[in-house]
Design a protein around this motif. Sequence first.
Motif, short mmCIF file in Angstrom:
data_model
loop_
_atom_site.label_atom_id
_atom_site.label_comp_id
_atom_site.label_asym_id
_atom_site.label_seq_id
_atom_site.Cartn_x
_atom_site.Cartn_y
_atom_site.Cartn_z
N ALA A 207 27.57 27.91 25.57
CA ALA A 207 26.28 28.41 26.05
C ALA A 207 25.46 28.97 24.90
CB ALA A 207 26.51 29.48 27.12
N ASP A 208 26.13 29.53 23.90
CA ASP A 208 25.42 30.09 22.74
C ASP A 208 24.67 29.03 21.97
OD1 ASP A 208 26.23 32.66 23.29
OD2 ASP A 208 27.97 32.57 21.96
N GLU A 209 25.26 27.84 21.83
CA GLU A 209 24.58 26.75 21.10
C GLU A 209 23.26 26.38 21.78
OE1 GLU A 209 27.80 23.83 19.17
OE2 GLU A 209 28.07 24.12 21.34
N VAL A 210 23.31 26.25 23.09
CA VAL A 210 22.11 25.85 23.83
C VAL A 210 21.11 27.00 23.86
CG1 VAL A 210 21.24 25.05 26.06
CG2 VAL A 210 23.46 24.26 25.25
N THR A 211 21.58 28.22 24.02
CA THR A 211 20.69 29.38 24.03
C THR A 211 19.93 29.50 22.71
OG1 THR A 211 22.15 30.55 25.55
CG2 THR A 211 20.58 31.88 24.34
N ARG A 212 20.62 29.32 21.60
CA ARG A 212 19.96 29.39 20.29
C ARG A 212 18.88 28.31 20.16
NH1 ARG A 212 24.97 30.73 18.29
NH2 ARG A 212 25.52 28.57 17.90
N ALA A 213 19.21 27.10 20.59
CA ALA A 213 18.25 25.99 20.49
C ALA A 213 17.03 26.24 21.38
CB ALA A 213 18.93 24.67 20.88
N MET A 214 17.26 26.71 22.61
CA MET A 214 16.14 26.95 23.53
C MET A 214 15.26 28.10 23.04
SD MET A 214 16.32 24.63 25.85
CE MET A 214 16.91 23.55 24.57
N ALA A 215 15.87 29.13 22.48
CA ALA A 215 15.10 30.26 21.95
C ALA A 215 14.25 29.82 20.76
CB ALA A 215 16.04 31.39 21.55
#
Length: 103
Positions: free
Chosen positions: A60-68
């Motif tokens: 989830a951290d990978e996707v959260t970083r990309a979306m942010a």
Amino acid sequence: MRCVIARFPFELTKSGVLESMKGVKPEEVLGESVIIGRRSYPVKQVGQVITRQDRRDFSADEVTRAMAKLGFTCRSVPRTVVPTRAVDPLQHASAMLGAPLAI
């Protein structure tokens, strides 16, 4: 924007993510979430749609970083405070002495 999710490089744009998520019904949010348009999606659901990979393949951290980085609002799991129960002096003393041994 180039980002790496599950060891694979992806070229993501904000408009591309919006287009990919168009018509996708959001699942119930139990953890981290991303607000896309007026809807709140679970991060893992967004990652699965935009990468076409299994949810177990990325964090989830990978996707959260990309979306942010793309400018989407990301929300983490709210931490709730668990109320502590007051222990009366007799219970406290009993706990300090330990439980009786069964013979």
